[in-house]
Design an enzyme around this catalytic site. Structure first.
Site, PDB file in Angstrom:
ATOM      1  N   CYS A  77       0.834  -1.211   0.000  1.00 49.11           N
ATOM      2  CA  CYS A  77       0.000   0.000   0.000  1.00 49.11           C
ATOM      3  C   CYS A  77       0.874   1.270   0.000  1.00 49.11           C
ATOM      4  O   CYS A  77       1.468   1.571  -1.024  1.00 49.11           O
ATOM      5  CB  CYS A  77      -0.987  -0.082   1.156  1.00 49.11           C
ATOM      6  SG  CYS A  77      -2.471   0.846   0.831  1.00 49.11           S
ATOM      7  N   ARG A 104      -2.609   7.594  -6.062  1.00 50.18           N
ATOM      8  CA  ARG A 104      -2.886   7.384  -4.632  1.00 50.18           C
ATOM      9  C   ARG A 104      -4.397   7.372  -4.396  1.00 50.18           C
ATOM     10  O   ARG A 104      -5.148   8.099  -5.048  1.00 50.18           O
ATOM     11  CB  ARG A 104      -2.241   8.497  -3.795  1.00 50.18           C
ATOM     12  CG  ARG A 104      -0.723   8.468  -3.849  1.00 50.18           C
ATOM     13  CD  ARG A 104      -0.127   9.620  -3.075  1.00 50.18           C
ATOM     14  NE  ARG A 104      -0.436   9.531  -1.663  1.00 50.18           N
ATOM     15  CZ  ARG A 104      -0.472  10.579  -0.845  1.00 50.18           C
ATOM     16  NH1 ARG A 104      -0.224  11.794  -1.309  1.00 50.18           N
ATOM     17  NH2 ARG A 104      -0.757  10.416   0.421  1.00 50.18           N
ATOM     18  N   HIS A 168      -3.678  -5.079   1.637  1.00 45.06           N
ATOM     19  CA  HIS A 168      -2.986  -5.509   2.862  1.00 45.06           C
ATOM     20  C   HIS A 168      -3.115  -7.023   3.046  1.00 45.06           C
ATOM     21  O   HIS A 168      -4.200  -7.495   3.382  1.00 45.06           O
ATOM     22  CB  HIS A 168      -3.598  -4.806   4.077  1.00 45.06           C
ATOM     23  CG  HIS A 168      -3.291  -3.346   4.134  1.00 45.06           C
ATOM     24  ND1 HIS A 168      -2.303  -2.821   4.927  1.00 45.06           N
ATOM     25  CD2 HIS A 168      -3.820  -2.315   3.454  1.00 45.06           C
ATOM     26  CE1 HIS A 168      -2.245  -1.512   4.751  1.00 45.06           C
ATOM     27  NE2 HIS A 168      -3.163  -1.179   3.858  1.00 45.06           N
ATOM     28  N   GLU A 170      -1.563  -8.643   5.406  1.00 43.25           N
ATOM     29  CA  GLU A 170      -1.229  -8.981   6.803  1.00 43.25           C
ATOM     30  C   GLU A 170      -2.458  -9.252   7.663  1.00 43.25           C
ATOM     31  O   GLU A 170      -2.344  -9.750   8.768  1.00 43.25           O
ATOM     32  CB  GLU A 170      -0.348  -7.891   7.433  1.00 43.25           C
ATOM     33  CG  GLU A 170      -1.000  -6.540   7.678  1.00 43.25           C
ATOM     34  CD  GLU A 170      -0.899  -5.589   6.477  1.00 43.25           C
ATOM     35  OE1 GLU A 170      -0.806  -6.070   5.344  1.00 43.25           O
ATOM     36  OE2 GLU A 170      -0.937  -4.359   6.705  1.00 43.25           O
TER      37      GLU A 170
HETATM   38  N1  GLN Z   1      -3.383   6.195   0.556  1.00 40.40           N
HETATM   39  C1  GLN Z   1      -2.242   6.076   1.413  1.00 40.40           C
HETATM   40  C2  GLN Z   1      -1.104   6.924   0.865  1.00 40.40           C
HETATM   41  O1  GLN Z   1      -1.223   7.482  -0.183  1.00 40.40           O
HETATM   42  C3  GLN Z   1      -1.804   4.613   1.567  1.00 40.40           C
HETATM   43  C4  GLN Z   1      -2.818   3.838   2.367  1.00 40.40           C
HETATM   44  C5  GLN Z   1      -2.313   2.595   3.027  1.00 40.40           C
HETATM   45  O2  GLN Z   1      -1.110   2.370   3.108  1.00 40.40           O
HETATM   46  N2  GLN Z   1      -3.217   1.804   3.553  1.00 40.40           N
HETATM   47  O3  GLN Z   1      -0.099   7.015   1.469  1.00 40.40           O
END
Ligand code: GLN
Length: 188
Positions: A77, A104, A168, A170
């Site tokens: 992420c 993002r 994610h 995890e």
């Molecule tokens: N949207 C977040 C960012 O741009 C990332 C979100 C996440 O790591 N769950 O940093």
């Protein structure tokens, strides 16, 4: 095999515990000397602009880049954003370790977070994962291979050494992704 978990910001504890449950040795990484002990590094989810600043604040930017052909890195992420070569966001300087670009929050903001099954192509298993303000892959070079898709979109890439993942893993009970990652790690 020591798996570093970058522990500057974000969701690092879940990866640490996952690596422990999975029977490998996790190491929290906050300094260059901790990084130098690791065979691999997980850059967790969190907030990429904060992580970008913290990487500089802790003098880790060049140290991570210098190791990019020696260790294996998995970016989750915000960690995926940091691995990418995305440009054009204020306060965000990515590491440009992999050749792809993201938008993002491309899967929506916090309120649009969701759980879904994705097909993890290397094991051919459906895995339940969480998308939390997840980045959407916009372009990737042919050095990268897509290894998971969601709704027709690529959500996980590898260049054979590193892995970048929009979601994610995890929070999932399934360990296929950790197994795939640790299988890339060659310990000398
Ligand atoms: N949207 C977040 C960012 O741009 C990332 C979100 C996440 O790591 N769950 O940093």
């Amino acid at each position: 095999m020591k798996i570093g978990v970058l522990a500057l910001q974000g969701n690092f504890e879940n990866h640490y515990n996952k690596i422990l449950d999975f029977g490998k040795t996790p190491v929290y990484v906050k300094t260059k000397s901790e990084l130098s002990k690791c065979d691999a590094l997980i850059i967790p989810g969190g907030e990429s602009t904060v992580m970008s600043k913290m990487i500089d604040f802790n003098n880790l930017r060049q140290a991570i880049i210098d190791l990019k052909d020696e260790i294996n890195i998995m970016g989750i992420c915000a960690g995926m954003i940091m691995l990418s070569s995305t440009k054009g966001y204020n306060n965000l300087k990515t590491l440009s370790i992999m050749n792809f670009k993201v938008e993002r929050n491309g899967f929506g903001r916090q309120v649009n977070s969701f759980k879904s099954k994705i097909k993890f192509l290397p094991s051919n298993n459906d895995i339940n994962v969480s998308f939390i303000r997840a980045p959407k892959i916009k372009t990737f070079s042919d050095k990268n291979q897509c290894i998971a898709k969601f709704d027709g979109n690529p959500v996980m890439l590898t260049d054979g050494r590193h892995i970048a993942c929009s979601f994610h893993p995890e929070f999932s009970l399934n360990n296929d992704i950790y197994e795939y990652f640790t299988n890339l790690v060659k310990v000398s």
